[in-house]
Motif scaffolding. Structure first.
Motif, PDB file in Angstrom:
ATOM      1  N   GLY A   1     105.222   1.784  41.688  1.00  0.00           N
ATOM      2  CA  GLY A   1     104.825   2.222  40.360  1.00  0.00           C
ATOM      3  C   GLY A   1     104.798   1.079  39.370  1.00  0.00           C
ATOM      4  O   GLY A   1     103.873   0.936  38.576  1.00  0.00           O
ATOM      5  N   ARG A   2     105.830   0.216  39.427  1.00  0.00           N
ATOM      6  CA  ARG A   2     105.877  -0.945  38.524  1.00  0.00           C
ATOM      7  C   ARG A   2     104.729  -1.911  38.824  1.00  0.00           C
ATOM      8  O   ARG A   2     104.107  -2.466  37.920  1.00  0.00           O
ATOM      9  CB  ARG A   2     107.210  -1.670  38.692  1.00  0.00           C
ATOM     10  CG  ARG A   2     108.422  -0.841  38.248  1.00  0.00           C
ATOM     11  CD  ARG A   2     108.555  -0.817  36.731  1.00  0.00           C
ATOM     12  NE  ARG A   2     109.655   0.033  36.318  1.00  0.00           N
ATOM     13  CZ  ARG A   2     110.929  -0.372  36.262  1.00  0.00           C
ATOM     14  NH1 ARG A   2     111.265  -1.593  36.606  1.00  0.00           N
ATOM     15  NH2 ARG A   2     111.853   0.479  35.866  1.00  0.00           N
ATOM     16  N   ALA A   3     104.447  -2.095  40.114  1.00  0.00           N
ATOM     17  CA  ALA A   3     103.358  -2.996  40.489  1.00  0.00           C
ATOM     18  C   ALA A   3     102.027  -2.464  39.980  1.00  0.00           C
ATOM     19  O   ALA A   3     101.199  -3.205  39.454  1.00  0.00           O
ATOM     20  CB  ALA A   3     103.313  -3.168  42.010  1.00  0.00           C
ATOM     21  N   ALA A   4     101.831  -1.169  40.138  1.00  0.00           N
ATOM     22  CA  ALA A   4     100.600  -0.559  39.639  1.00  0.00           C
ATOM     23  C   ALA A   4     100.487  -0.717  38.132  1.00  0.00           C
ATOM     24  O   ALA A   4      99.405  -0.938  37.596  1.00  0.00           O
ATOM     25  CB  ALA A   4     100.547   0.909  40.028  1.00  0.00           C
ATOM     26  N   ALA A   5     101.626  -0.603  37.452  1.00  0.00           N
ATOM     27  CA  ALA A   5     101.621  -0.757  35.997  1.00  0.00           C
ATOM     28  C   ALA A   5     101.177  -2.163  35.606  1.00  0.00           C
ATOM     29  O   ALA A   5     100.395  -2.346  34.672  1.00  0.00           O
ATOM     30  CB  ALA A   5     103.013  -0.463  35.440  1.00  0.00           C
TER      31      ALA A   5
ATOM     32  N   ARG B   1     101.177   8.388  43.670  1.00  0.00           N
ATOM     33  CA  ARG B   1     101.025   6.957  43.969  1.00  0.00           C
ATOM     34  C   ARG B   1     101.877   6.089  43.047  1.00  0.00           C
ATOM     35  O   ARG B   1     102.072   4.899  43.321  1.00  0.00           O
ATOM     36  CB  ARG B   1      99.548   6.552  43.854  1.00  0.00           C
ATOM     37  CG  ARG B   1      98.646   7.229  44.870  1.00  0.00           C
ATOM     38  CD  ARG B   1      97.358   6.457  45.069  1.00  0.00           C
ATOM     39  NE  ARG B   1      96.440   6.524  43.962  1.00  0.00           N
ATOM     40  CZ  ARG B   1      95.429   7.390  43.877  1.00  0.00           C
ATOM     41  NH1 ARG B   1      95.240   8.286  44.826  1.00  0.00           N
ATOM     42  NH2 ARG B   1      94.604   7.367  42.852  1.00  0.00           N
ATOM     43  N   HIS B   2     102.349   6.667  41.974  1.00  0.00           N
ATOM     44  CA  HIS B   2     103.163   5.918  41.013  1.00  0.00           C
ATOM     45  C   HIS B   2     104.632   6.335  41.052  1.00  0.00           C
ATOM     46  O   HIS B   2     105.380   6.049  40.108  1.00  0.00           O
ATOM     47  CB  HIS B   2     102.603   6.102  39.605  1.00  0.00           C
ATOM     48  CG  HIS B   2     101.287   5.414  39.388  1.00  0.00           C
ATOM     49  ND1 HIS B   2     101.179   4.160  38.823  1.00  0.00           N
ATOM     50  CD2 HIS B   2     100.017   5.791  39.702  1.00  0.00           C
ATOM     51  CE1 HIS B   2      99.906   3.800  38.769  1.00  0.00           C
ATOM     52  NE2 HIS B   2      99.184   4.773  39.303  1.00  0.00           N
ATOM     53  N   GLY B   3     105.032   6.992  42.112  1.00  0.00           N
ATOM     54  CA  GLY B   3     106.426   7.407  42.219  1.00  0.00           C
ATOM     55  C   GLY B   3     106.790   8.545  41.300  1.00  0.00           C
ATOM     56  O   GLY B   3     107.961   8.747  40.974  1.00  0.00           O
ATOM     57  N   LEU B   4     105.786   9.324  40.889  1.00  0.00           N
ATOM     58  CA  LEU B   4     105.999  10.426  39.969  1.00  0.00           C
ATOM     59  C   LEU B   4     105.528  11.732  40.595  1.00  0.00           C
ATOM     60  O   LEU B   4     104.742  11.733  41.545  1.00  0.00           O
ATOM     61  CB  LEU B   4     105.225  10.193  38.668  1.00  0.00           C
ATOM     62  CG  LEU B   4     105.582   8.941  37.864  1.00  0.00           C
ATOM     63  CD1 LEU B   4     104.551   8.711  36.757  1.00  0.00           C
ATOM     64  CD2 LEU B   4     106.979   9.057  37.266  1.00  0.00           C
ATOM     65  N   ALA B   5     105.997  12.841  40.054  1.00  0.00           N
ATOM     66  CA  ALA B   5     105.472  14.159  40.382  1.00  0.00           C
ATOM     67  C   ALA B   5     104.916  14.767  39.107  1.00  0.00           C
ATOM     68  O   ALA B   5     105.580  14.742  38.062  1.00  0.00           O
ATOM     69  CB  ALA B   5     106.561  15.052  40.969  1.00  0.00           C
ATOM     70  N   ALA B   6     103.689  15.268  39.173  1.00  0.00           N
ATOM     71  CA  ALA B   6     103.067  15.920  38.031  1.00  0.00           C
ATOM     72  C   ALA B   6     103.335  17.413  38.104  1.00  0.00           C
ATOM     73  O   ALA B   6     103.095  18.038  39.135  1.00  0.00           O
ATOM     74  CB  ALA B   6     101.567  15.649  38.015  1.00  0.00           C
ATOM     75  N   LEU B   7     103.827  17.977  37.015  1.00  0.00           N
ATOM     76  CA  LEU B   7     104.117  19.407  36.938  1.00  0.00           C
ATOM     77  C   LEU B   7     103.081  20.036  36.012  1.00  0.00           C
ATOM     78  O   LEU B   7     103.028  19.732  34.818  1.00  0.00           O
ATOM     79  CB  LEU B   7     105.521  19.646  36.394  1.00  0.00           C
ATOM     80  CG  LEU B   7     106.656  18.896  37.112  1.00  0.00           C
ATOM     81  CD1 LEU B   7     107.990  19.211  36.446  1.00  0.00           C
ATOM     82  CD2 LEU B   7     106.694  19.245  38.593  1.00  0.00           C
TER      83      LEU B   7
END
Length: 704
Positions: free
Chosen positions: A13-17, A328-334
């Motif tokens: 996620g940090r790399a993508a950022a 892909r960013h280490g997150l879950a969308a609710l």
């Protein structure tokens, strides 16, 4: 300490950022806008090679006259962009909260192999315009069965073909062997026809000839983003989309500190949102706005306006993209309407406007009055809409009866389940004068703010304030249906808005053709339906009671609101305008009641698992907490589920499920949350609100 998998997820996620931040310094992302949608210049390039042009796509008859040429162009476009498969892309009923992407599809190769093993292109017009699938395995309310299972797909020419990855997606209507709608899309398309037909009639009587009326919408999509490793520690979030239990964190939204705060590059959220926008731009989805919302970890996207069918299709794809990119960013969308207790839920405000096919804005007073040469035209149209909202508020309530709205409506900036409309002081005064016999154009007062400093020059603001407690406020050239839930496919919402408006346009046109003056028709409608106009605080319980006593539609239960689809007068309404017949109305109510009951059953079974596998073991390990109450709670849920399964109809099952959800399970939640409050943190195995809701302060430092 994070697990190695969680650390890797956050590192990615940090790399993508970092990557996104570097590329955001240029305009390169905008160069890709619309390249993956088959219309305009993109389509022109490929259709001209087939002896046609992109202009043929503007006429729905291309499916009969140019199907092979369009298919050939689509095939070459697909291959040039790395796509080798196609799918008729449709929207089954009752998908919200459970079906990823809310759509159905079968992906087929656009090539085949000949007898010698050579690859041969195999995509013709007949493949493009029509498909067939099993209709009985989708929610259908009795319209299909295993022995009568045919389901048929036909391309929707109002929404453009697009590609994503290696698949070309063909927006399609999905119907039974007898032509009954098995999807969300078909009733919207029919309601568009009704609205255009009756709106065209009314405008002609007011002085303006047009080819037809179109409904334009803009959909604001609210979501939550949480750390994916914490998401995996919540079976309820994974399986139902909301926290069935969970003690409030010491901090919530009481300081209003999250709303429109800077999007921090220190967490994956900003990079995630940027990537979501870029994916959408390729599909021609003008996702223009991004910002933080009120609740911790809550965010919003908003696009530009567009034709309703295309906007609905785009929103469905936006929801899918949000979920996939977040992972892909280490997150879950609710996407569910109320993932967390005691903070804001998420909506999908349905901004609805009307225009002619030539581009006249019907809900913009100067525009429509000038087009008609009739200074009262806008007032007549507004009177028709006011009458529609008052008479058919039950259907508006039914349209937003998603399971998640059980917990959202009536608080935390969501409107209550009372269907009124806010027009503001100027508009209300104008319509009141019209009701009482006055004529003339609506001329809102101009308001200028002078801040008393030379650094900021005086500036104009809208004539009316914003009322965020109203379910259906007028906002200048549009109405905003604020009660719509974030997880919904908004097709039924727009089917209802179109249908009830078409009905009133027809009623007005019939009366005028019979000899009544437009002014008298409008004045009479306003006199009859004036009670639905309410500019006050819809959260005020005293005012809510006043509205209820006046006869404004109030249906607190979504289950009961859904049942209104089967009321005789509502079946007659839909059938008379060719939107749905009686069987389709009955079927849709069954599907929605089954969806409600199914959602509650999943929540109840998940709660049983969480009590047995997490909460009881934690209480036993700690030696404190309401162990006996917890063990008894499991039996209460099981008994209630047995009773629900014994009910004979979908309606009865849903009624019992609502009691289980909003009474029994709420009481059990209090017991579980009390246990969480006294069990030591190291013994509590479920992710807490503190761990789920605060990305800014709970992101782990990855540098050792």
């Amino acid at each position: 300490m994070l697990s190695s998998a969680s650390r890797l997820s956050l590192i990615r996620g940090r790399a993508a950022a970092a990557i996104t931040a570097s590329r955001s310094m240029s305009l390169s992302a905008y160069d890709e806008y619309g390249k993956h949608v088959f219309k305009g210049d993109v389509a022109e390039k490929y259709l001209s090679a087939q002896g046609a042009s992109a202009a043929v796509l503007d006429d729905p008859s291309w499916t009969a006259t140019h199907a092979d040429e369009v298919a050939a162009g689509v095939l070459e476009w697909a291959l040039d962009n790395g796509a080798t498969s196609y799918a008729h892309w449709f929207q089954p009923m009752a998908a919200s909260g459970v079906r990823h992407g809310l759509t159905g599809q079968v992906q087929n190769m656009m090539m085949k192999f000949d007898d010698k093993g050579n690859l041969v292109k195999d995509f013709k017009g007949k493949n493009l315009i029509k498909g067939e699938t099993d209709g009985s395995s989708f929610p259908n309310g009795g319209l299909r069965a295993t022995h009568t299972a045919g389901g048929y797909l036909a391309v929707d020419t109002s929404s453009p073909i697009f590609l994503r990855g290696d698949v070309v997606f063909i927006p399609s209507a999905f119907v039974s062997y007898h032509g009954h709608a098995l999807d969300e899309k078909t009733p919207v398309l029919r309601s568009n026809e009704a609205l255009s037909k009756e709106g065209k009639r009314l405008l002609a009587l007011l002085g303006h000839e047009t080819e037809g009326i179109v409904a334009n919408i803009g959909l604001e999509q609210e979501i939550f983003l949480v750390a994916r490793d914490e998401f995996y520690r919540r079976p309820d979030l994974q399986l139902t989309g909301r926290t069935i239990i969970g003690r409030d964190a010491p901090r919530g939204q009481e300081m209003c500190d999250h709303y429109m705060a800077p999007l921090s590059s220190a967490t994956p959220a900003l990079a995630c949102m940027q990537e979501i926008q870029e994916e959408c731009w390729k599909l021609g989805i003008p996702l223009k706005t991004r910002h933080r919302e009120v609740a911790p970890n809550q965010f919003e996207f908003a696009p530009l306006f567009g034709i309703n069918t295309a906007q609905i299709d785009q929103n469905v794809m936006v929801m899918q993209i949000i979920e996939e990119v977040a992972a892909r960013h280490g997150l879950a969308a609710l996407l569910q309407e109320k993932p967390f207790n005691n903070i804001n839920g998420s909506g999908k405000h349905n901004n609805w406007s009307l225009g002619t096919k030539e581009g006249v804005f019907i809900l913009e007073p100067d525009d429509i009055n000038e087009a008609t040469g009739n200074e009262s035209a806008f007032g007549v149209i507004m009177a028709a809409i006011v009458a529609a909202v008052d008479q058919h508020g039950d259907l508006m309530r039914a349209a937003i009866s998603s399971p998640g709205n059980d917990f959202r409506l009536g608080a935390c900036e969501a409107p209550p389940a009372i269907t009124s409309t806010y027009l503001g002081g100027d508009m209300t005064a104008y319509l009141e004068a019209l009701k009482n016999g006055a004529t003339g154009a609506y001329k809102p007062t101009k308001k200028t703010l002078d801040l008393g400093t030379s650094a900021v020059l005086p500036f104009d603001v809208p004539a009316e304030d914003r009322n965020r407690t109203s379910p259906f406020p007028y906002g200048g050239a549009r109405f905003e249906f604020r009660a719509v839930g974030s997880a919904q496919n908004v097709s039924l919402v727009n089917t209802v808005l179109n249908t009830i408006t078409a009905s009133k346009f027809k009623e007005f046109a019939d009366a005028i053709e019979a000899g009544a003056s437009p002014h008298d028709v409008a004045a009479g409608a306003l006199e009859k339906h004036w009670k639905v106009i309410f500019n006050g605080d819809s959260y005020d319980e005293g005012l809510q009671q006043m509205l209820t006593d006046s006869g404004v539609w109030r249906i607190d239960s979504g289950v009961e609101a859904i049942a209104r689809l089967t009321a005789p007068e509502n079946k007659e309404l839909f059938e008379s305008l060719g939107v749905m017949d009686a069987k389709e109305c009955d079927a849709r109510a069954i599907v929605l009641h089954d969806h409600y009951f199914g959602t509650v059953e999943m929540e109840a079974l998940t709660l049983i698992d969480m009590i047995n596998q997490h909460i009881v073991p934690s209480v036993k390990a700690a030696g404190v907490g309401p162990l006996g109450d917890l063990e008894a709670a499991v039996g209460s849920i099981q008994t209630a589920l047995t009773g629900i399964h014994a009910a004979e109809t979908s309606y009865e099952k849903a009624q019992l499920a609502r009691v289980l959800r909003l009474e029994t399970m709420m009481d059990i939640r209090e017991t579980c949350d009390a246990a969480e409050g006294i069990v030591p943190a190291e013994l509590w195995t479920l992710a807490t609100y503190k761990e789920l809701l605060f990305l800014d302060s709970h992101s782990t430092d990855l540098i050792e």
